[in-house]
Design a protein around this motif. Structure first.
Motif, PDB file in Angstrom:
ATOM      1  N   GLY A  36       0.799  -1.228   0.000  1.00  0.00           N
ATOM      2  CA  GLY A  36       0.000   0.000   0.000  1.00  0.00           C
ATOM      3  C   GLY A  36       0.830   1.276   0.000  1.00  0.00           C
ATOM      4  N   ASN A  37       2.158   1.137   0.160  1.00  0.00           N
ATOM      5  CA  ASN A  37       3.037   2.330   0.129  1.00  0.00           C
ATOM      6  C   ASN A  37       3.247   2.819  -1.300  1.00  0.00           C
ATOM      7  OD1 ASN A  37       5.597   1.576   2.662  1.00  0.00           O
ATOM      8  ND2 ASN A  37       3.531   2.359   2.902  1.00  0.00           N
ATOM      9  N   ALA A  68      -2.769   5.160  -6.918  1.00  0.00           N
ATOM     10  CA  ALA A  68      -2.123   5.297  -5.598  1.00  0.00           C
ATOM     11  C   ALA A  68      -3.187   5.517  -4.522  1.00  0.00           C
ATOM     12  CB  ALA A  68      -1.133   6.455  -5.618  1.00  0.00           C
ATOM     13  N   GLU A  69      -4.163   6.366  -4.837  1.00  0.00           N
ATOM     14  CA  GLU A  69      -5.228   6.649  -3.857  1.00  0.00           C
ATOM     15  C   GLU A  69      -6.071   5.416  -3.569  1.00  0.00           C
ATOM     16  OE1 GLU A  69      -6.979  10.038  -5.765  1.00  0.00           O
ATOM     17  OE2 GLU A  69      -5.436  11.396  -4.979  1.00  0.00           O
ATOM     18  N   GLU A  70      -6.125   4.496  -4.546  1.00  0.00           N
ATOM     19  CA  GLU A  70      -6.890   3.253  -4.342  1.00  0.00           C
ATOM     20  C   GLU A  70      -6.073   2.196  -3.591  1.00  0.00           C
ATOM     21  OE1 GLU A  70      -8.175   2.146  -8.280  1.00  0.00           O
ATOM     22  OE2 GLU A  70      -9.117   4.109  -8.538  1.00  0.00           O
ATOM     23  N   GLY A  71      -4.826   2.537  -3.227  1.00  0.00           N
ATOM     24  CA  GLY A  71      -4.048   1.631  -2.378  1.00  0.00           C
ATOM     25  C   GLY A  71      -3.085   0.723  -3.104  1.00  0.00           C
ATOM     26  N   MET A  72      -2.820   0.986  -4.388  1.00  0.00           N
ATOM     27  CA  MET A  72      -1.852   0.157  -5.102  1.00  0.00           C
ATOM     28  C   MET A  72      -0.439   0.432  -4.577  1.00  0.00           C
ATOM     29  SD  MET A  72      -1.292  -0.223  -9.170  1.00  0.00           S
ATOM     30  CE  MET A  72      -2.796  -1.143  -9.330  1.00  0.00           C
ATOM     31  N   THR A  73       0.340  -0.637  -4.393  1.00  0.00           N
ATOM     32  CA  THR A  73       1.719  -0.488  -3.932  1.00  0.00           C
ATOM     33  C   THR A  73       2.586  -0.134  -5.134  1.00  0.00           C
ATOM     34  OG1 THR A  73       1.225  -2.309  -2.430  1.00  0.00           O
ATOM     35  CG2 THR A  73       3.516  -1.600  -2.564  1.00  0.00           C
ATOM     36  N   MET A  74       3.306   0.984  -5.045  1.00  0.00           N
ATOM     37  CA  MET A  74       4.114   1.362  -6.209  1.00  0.00           C
ATOM     38  C   MET A  74       5.449   1.989  -5.847  1.00  0.00           C
ATOM     39  SD  MET A  74       1.704   4.389  -7.828  1.00  0.00           S
ATOM     40  CE  MET A  74       0.227   3.485  -8.086  1.00  0.00           C
ATOM     41  N   LEU A  75       6.414   1.680  -6.695  1.00  0.00           N
ATOM     42  CA  LEU A  75       7.756   2.250  -6.603  1.00  0.00           C
ATOM     43  C   LEU A  75       7.976   3.000  -7.913  1.00  0.00           C
ATOM     44  CD1 LEU A  75      10.481   2.402  -5.079  1.00  0.00           C
ATOM     45  CD2 LEU A  75      11.105   0.216  -6.122  1.00  0.00           C
ATOM     46  N   LEU A  76       8.245   4.300  -7.788  1.00  0.00           N
ATOM     47  CA  LEU A  76       8.295   5.170  -8.966  1.00  0.00           C
ATOM     48  C   LEU A  76       9.650   5.828  -9.115  1.00  0.00           C
ATOM     49  CD1 LEU A  76       5.238   6.983  -7.585  1.00  0.00           C
ATOM     50  CD2 LEU A  76       5.084   6.225  -9.915  1.00  0.00           C
ATOM     51  N   VAL A  77      10.051   6.028 -10.368  1.00  0.00           N
ATOM     52  CA  VAL A  77      11.156   6.940 -10.673  1.00  0.00           C
ATOM     53  C   VAL A  77      10.544   8.054 -11.504  1.00  0.00           C
ATOM     54  CG1 VAL A  77      13.283   7.252 -11.993  1.00  0.00           C
ATOM     55  CG2 VAL A  77      12.944   5.162 -10.673  1.00  0.00           C
ATOM     56  N   THR A  78      10.697   9.297 -11.071  1.00  0.00           N
ATOM     57  CA  THR A  78      10.115  10.392 -11.845  1.00  0.00           C
ATOM     58  C   THR A  78      10.932  11.661 -11.678  1.00  0.00           C
ATOM     59  OG1 THR A  78       8.074  11.618 -12.304  1.00  0.00           O
ATOM     60  CG2 THR A  78       8.530  11.153 -10.001  1.00  0.00           C
ATOM     61  N   HIS A  79      10.825  12.533 -12.681  1.00  0.00           N
ATOM     62  CA  HIS A  79      11.397  13.876 -12.580  1.00  0.00           C
ATOM     63  C   HIS A  79      10.305  14.901 -12.310  1.00  0.00           C
ATOM     64  CE1 HIS A  79      15.450  12.730 -13.602  1.00  0.00           C
ATOM     65  NE2 HIS A  79      15.010  12.046 -14.636  1.00  0.00           N
ATOM     66  N   GLU A  80       9.060  14.415 -12.171  1.00  0.00           N
ATOM     67  CA  GLU A  80       7.924  15.321 -11.918  1.00  0.00           C
ATOM     68  C   GLU A  80       7.804  15.524 -10.408  1.00  0.00           C
ATOM     69  OE1 GLU A  80       6.123  16.723 -14.292  1.00  0.00           O
ATOM     70  OE2 GLU A  80       7.012  15.638 -15.974  1.00  0.00           O
ATOM     71  N   MET A  81       8.465  16.567  -9.920  1.00  0.00           N
ATOM     72  CA  MET A  81       8.616  16.708  -8.469  1.00  0.00           C
ATOM     73  C   MET A  81       7.312  17.060  -7.745  1.00  0.00           C
ATOM     74  SD  MET A  81      11.552  15.781  -7.696  1.00  0.00           S
ATOM     75  CE  MET A  81      12.627  15.073  -8.926  1.00  0.00           C
ATOM     76  N   ARG A  82       6.482  17.893  -8.362  1.00  0.00           N
ATOM     77  CA  ARG A  82       5.215  18.227  -7.695  1.00  0.00           C
ATOM     78  C   ARG A  82       4.363  16.963  -7.525  1.00  0.00           C
ATOM     79  NH1 ARG A  82       2.676  21.849  -5.560  1.00  0.00           N
ATOM     80  NH2 ARG A  82       4.251  23.396  -6.026  1.00  0.00           N
ATOM     81  N   PHE A  83       4.352  16.154  -8.570  1.00  0.00           N
ATOM     82  CA  PHE A  83       3.622  14.885  -8.523  1.00  0.00           C
ATOM     83  C   PHE A  83       4.197  13.989  -7.417  1.00  0.00           C
ATOM     84  CE2 PHE A  83       3.735  10.429 -10.092  1.00  0.00           C
ATOM     85  CZ  PHE A  83       2.387  10.138  -9.986  1.00  0.00           C
ATOM     86  N   ALA A  84       5.520  13.882  -7.357  1.00  0.00           N
ATOM     87  CA  ALA A  84       6.167  13.063  -6.319  1.00  0.00           C
ATOM     88  C   ALA A  84       5.752  13.550  -4.928  1.00  0.00           C
ATOM     89  CB  ALA A  84       7.684  13.126  -6.468  1.00  0.00           C
ATOM     90  N   TYR A  85       5.714  14.860  -4.765  1.00  0.00           N
ATOM     91  CA  TYR A  85       5.354  15.465  -3.482  1.00  0.00           C
ATOM     92  C   TYR A  85       3.915  15.095  -3.100  1.00  0.00           C
ATOM     93  CZ  TYR A  85       4.631  19.128   0.025  1.00  0.00           C
ATOM     94  OH  TYR A  85       4.365  19.800   1.198  1.00  0.00           O
ATOM     95  N   GLU A  86       3.034  15.127  -4.092  1.00  0.00           N
ATOM     96  CA  GLU A  86       1.606  14.903  -3.811  1.00  0.00           C
ATOM     97  C   GLU A  86       1.280  13.431  -3.555  1.00  0.00           C
ATOM     98  OE1 GLU A  86      -0.320  16.480  -7.261  1.00  0.00           O
ATOM     99  OE2 GLU A  86      -0.014  18.571  -6.649  1.00  0.00           O
TER     100      GLU A  86
END
Length: 260
Positions: free
Chosen positions: A36-37, A202-220
């Motif tokens: 769920g993280n 993500a809001e539905e609880g899927m466990t995910m590991l992401l690599v991104t350059h979209e920092m606002r998205f990462a923050y949210e």
């Protein structure tokens, strides 16, 4: 038989080392995440983020350390003090526990959106045609593309193709979803539609590991942000701590140079 331990991390990486020839690209990485993280890896190009993801999906061999998924050591076993690679059959089983979406969408150009999603369900999961189509349609609907199910990749925009690729990976029901810079090959105006799909998952609880350059998205979206630097984890913490209270000078410097 492993009894499921609810506190056991879904993903547990210990002392991960990876080298290409003489060049060490992962230098002893420790990382764990619970079911769920949502964990996001950030850092400069060449810091080891994508390589780490590819090791988790066993697309890369690694030379040291251990990766456990749901309590099972993946890739290798220790037999009489020797490190032995698992047979391909076991590797395939472990690989099926993770789904991956890449920068390039890797859709089959001669198959429709629907056929791209059903392919793995029919061939790997051995589902009946009706079952596979129903599940594929459910996920295409979830990514907002049900009405395009009979379009070929060449008839879809980059953002639509990436959403089909995400639906294809998720339909296989992985325990952990890996996203590797899934928006970096897209035109800027198409980035939002893909990020909003991932955010919804993500809001539905899927466990995910992401690599991104979209920092606002990462923050949210992230429960935890991991800053990688030269093959090591330099700092990790909540989105708020990482972005607003960086401890290491390198992280502070990295954040100073990005748009947010």
């Amino acid at each position: 038989m492993n009894t499921p331990n609810t506190n056991q991390p879904l993903l547990n990486i210990r002392g991960l080392r990876k080298q290409y020839g003489q060049v060490e690209v992962l230098k002893g990485v420790d990382l764990s995440m619970q079911r769920g993280n949502v964990v996001t890896l950030i850092g400069s190009s060449g810091s080891g983020k994508t390589t780490l993801l590819r090791c988790v999906n066993l697309l890369e061999e690694f030379q040291g350390g251990q990766i456990s998924l749901d309590g099972e050591s993946i890739g290798y076993s220790e037999i009489a003090g020797k490190r032995v690679r698992h047979p391909e059959r076991v590797i395939a089983q472990h690989r099926a526990m993770t789904g991956m979406a890449f920068q390039q969408f890797n859709l089959f150009p001669h198959l429709t959106a629907l056929q791209n999603v059903t392919l793995g369900l029919l061939k790997v999961k051995k589902m009946s045609k009706d079952e596979a189509v129903a599940l594929a349609e459910k996920w295409l609907d979830r990514v907002g593309l049900l009405e395009r199910r009979n379009h070929f990749p060449g008839q879809l925009s980059g953002g639509q193709q990436q959403r089909v690729a995400i639906a294809r990976a998720i339909a296989m029901n992985p325990s952990l979803m890996l996203f590797d810079e899934v928006t970096s090959a897209l035109d800027p105006e198409l980035v939002g539609e893909v990020l909003s799909v991932i955010k919804g998952l993500a809001e539905e609880g899927m466990t995910m590991l992401l690599v991104t350059h979209e920092m606002r998205f990462a923050y949210e979206v992230s429960d935890k942000i991991v800053f990688m630097n030269q093959g090591r984890i330099e700092e990790q913490g909540s989105a708020k701590d990482i972005f607003e209270r960086p401890q290491s000078p390198r992280l502070a410097e990295f954040l100073k140079n990005i748009r947010f």
